[in-house]
Design a protein around this motif. Structure first.
Motif, PDB file in Angstrom:
ATOM      1  N   TYR A  80       2.918  -9.864   4.913  1.00 53.64           N
ATOM      2  CA  TYR A  80       1.635 -10.336   4.417  1.00 53.64           C
ATOM      3  C   TYR A  80       0.734  -9.144   4.131  1.00 53.64           C
ATOM      4  CZ  TYR A  80       0.054  -9.446   9.203  1.00 53.64           C
ATOM      5  OH  TYR A  80      -0.245  -8.852  10.406  1.00 53.64           O
ATOM      6  N   GLY A  81      -0.298  -9.363   3.330  1.00 51.55           N
ATOM      7  CA  GLY A  81      -1.206  -8.258   3.052  1.00 51.55           C
ATOM      8  C   GLY A  81      -2.262  -8.604   2.035  1.00 51.55           C
ATOM      9  N   ILE A  82      -3.174  -7.639   1.883  1.00 55.36           N
ATOM     10  CA  ILE A  82      -4.283  -7.774   0.951  1.00 55.36           C
ATOM     11  C   ILE A  82      -4.275  -6.576   0.014  1.00 55.36           C
ATOM     12  CG2 ILE A  82      -6.796  -7.832   0.759  1.00 55.36           C
ATOM     13  CD1 ILE A  82      -6.846  -9.227   3.459  1.00 55.36           C
ATOM     14  N   ASP A  83      -4.379  -6.848  -1.277  1.00 57.15           N
ATOM     15  CA  ASP A  83      -4.461  -5.805  -2.306  1.00 57.15           C
ATOM     16  C   ASP A  83      -3.357  -4.760  -2.200  1.00 57.15           C
ATOM     17  OD1 ASP A  83      -6.590  -7.009  -3.494  1.00 57.15           O
ATOM     18  OD2 ASP A  83      -8.105  -5.740  -2.562  1.00 57.15           O
ATOM     19  N   GLY A  84      -2.125  -5.202  -2.077  1.00 58.41           N
ATOM     20  CA  GLY A  84      -0.991  -4.287  -2.117  1.00 58.41           C
ATOM     21  C   GLY A  84      -0.793  -3.454  -0.869  1.00 58.41           C
ATOM     22  N   ASN A  85      -1.336  -3.874   0.258  1.00 59.89           N
ATOM     23  CA  ASN A  85      -1.135  -3.178   1.532  1.00 59.89           C
ATOM     24  C   ASN A  85      -0.344  -4.091   2.461  1.00 59.89           C
ATOM     25  OD1 ASN A  85      -2.729  -0.846   0.877  1.00 59.89           O
ATOM     26  ND2 ASN A  85      -4.517  -2.161   1.055  1.00 59.89           N
ATOM     27  N   PRO A  86       0.994  -4.125   2.316  1.00 53.70           N
ATOM     28  CA  PRO A  86       1.805  -5.081   3.076  1.00 53.70           C
ATOM     29  C   PRO A  86       1.969  -4.700   4.546  1.00 53.70           C
ATOM     30  CG  PRO A  86       3.217  -3.682   1.770  1.00 53.70           C
ATOM     31  CD  PRO A  86       1.797  -3.322   1.404  1.00 53.70           C
ATOM     32  N   ILE A  87       2.045  -5.729   5.361  1.00 51.13           N
ATOM     33  CA  ILE A  87       2.341  -5.599   6.788  1.00 51.13           C
ATOM     34  C   ILE A  87       3.588  -6.429   7.036  1.00 51.13           C
ATOM     35  CG2 ILE A  87       1.522  -6.064   9.118  1.00 51.13           C
ATOM     36  CD1 ILE A  87      -1.371  -5.882   7.897  1.00 51.13           C
ATOM     37  N   THR A  88       4.608  -5.825   7.629  1.00 48.95           N
ATOM     38  CA  THR A  88       5.869  -6.514   7.896  1.00 48.95           C
ATOM     39  C   THR A  88       5.998  -6.775   9.389  1.00 48.95           C
ATOM     40  OG1 THR A  88       6.907  -5.410   6.015  1.00 48.95           O
ATOM     41  CG2 THR A  88       8.377  -6.393   7.648  1.00 48.95           C
ATOM     42  N   VAL A  89       6.368  -8.013   9.720  1.00 50.26           N
ATOM     43  CA  VAL A  89       6.585  -8.395  11.116  1.00 50.26           C
ATOM     44  C   VAL A  89       8.015  -8.918  11.228  1.00 50.26           C
ATOM     45  CG1 VAL A  89       5.801  -9.805  13.036  1.00 50.26           C
ATOM     46  CG2 VAL A  89       4.159  -9.030  11.324  1.00 50.26           C
ATOM     47  N   ASN A  90       8.849  -8.200  11.981  1.00 52.28           N
ATOM     48  CA  ASN A  90      10.243  -8.606  12.203  1.00 52.28           C
ATOM     49  C   ASN A  90      10.393  -9.192  13.602  1.00 52.28           C
ATOM     50  OD1 ASN A  90      11.543  -7.657   9.745  1.00 52.28           O
ATOM     51  ND2 ASN A  90      10.998  -5.615  10.473  1.00 52.28           N
ATOM     52  N   GLY A  91      11.516  -9.826  13.849  1.00 43.35           N
ATOM     53  CA  GLY A  91      11.843 -10.313  15.188  1.00 43.35           C
ATOM     54  C   GLY A  91      11.033 -11.509  15.638  1.00 43.35           C
ATOM     55  N   LEU A  92      10.576 -12.311  14.716  1.00 47.91           N
ATOM     56  CA  LEU A  92       9.830 -13.517  15.085  1.00 47.91           C
ATOM     57  C   LEU A  92      10.799 -14.618  15.496  1.00 47.91           C
ATOM     58  CD1 LEU A  92       7.260 -13.593  12.129  1.00 47.91           C
ATOM     59  CD2 LEU A  92       6.849 -12.824  14.476  1.00 47.91           C
ATOM     60  N   SER A  93      10.322 -15.575  16.243  1.00 50.06           N
ATOM     61  CA  SER A  93      11.119 -16.760  16.574  1.00 50.06           C
ATOM     62  C   SER A  93      10.172 -17.919  16.820  1.00 50.06           C
ATOM     63  CB  SER A  93      11.990 -16.514  17.809  1.00 50.06           C
ATOM     64  OG  SER A  93      11.174 -16.292  18.938  1.00 50.06           O
TER      65      SER A  93
END
Length: 138
Positions: free
Chosen positions: A63-76
């Motif tokens: 997810y992110g705003i204006d081309g600054n993505p944040i990646t979250v792995n290992g969700l359940s």
């Protein structure tokens, strides 16, 4: 002859002085207007959410705003919510992509973008391999 030249010099100095005063006044007014626009800059609070049907396992979110993505792995689990992002100034676009694994063809994954507590955009995916995405332009 000297009197005429002195009069012309004084008139020229007077006109120049008036011109400087007028330009100073115009410049000071323009600076005041610039300061007023900076006070109008708005802060928006953006939250991204995902919700899946029973048995679905959410695994990853980007997810992110204006081309600054944040990646979250290992969700359940069947739900996920991003931390609140304070978007200051001019914001143009927000995006979210969430991946999950379904239990059958009827499994669903819904992603949402919330701005200042108001739902702005939503998208739903269904099937065994789930990938839901949406974007919102401010």
């Amino acid at each position: 002859m000297k009197n005429i030249k002195l009069n012309q010099i004084f008139k020229g100095v007077f006109v120049a002085l008036i011109a400087v005063m007028v330009l100073s006044l115009v410049e000071s007014c323009r600076k005041d207007n610039d300061d007023d626009t900076s006070e109008d800059i708005k802060t928006q609070k953006v939250v991204f959410k995902a919700e899946a049907s029973s048995g679905v396992n959410i695994s990853k979110a980007v997810y992110g705003i204006d081309g600054n993505p944040i990646t979250v792995n290992g969700l359940s689990g069947t739900t996920w919510t991003s931390p609140e992002i304070a978007a200051e100034g001019v914001v143009y676009n927000s995006n979210v992509v969430v991946n999950a694994t379904g239990v059958d063809a009827a499994s669903t994954l819904k992603v949402q973008i919330w701005v200042d507590g108001v739902l702005k955009k939503e998208s739903v995916s269904s099937g065994l391999t789930l990938s839901a995405s949406t974007s919102y332009t401010f």
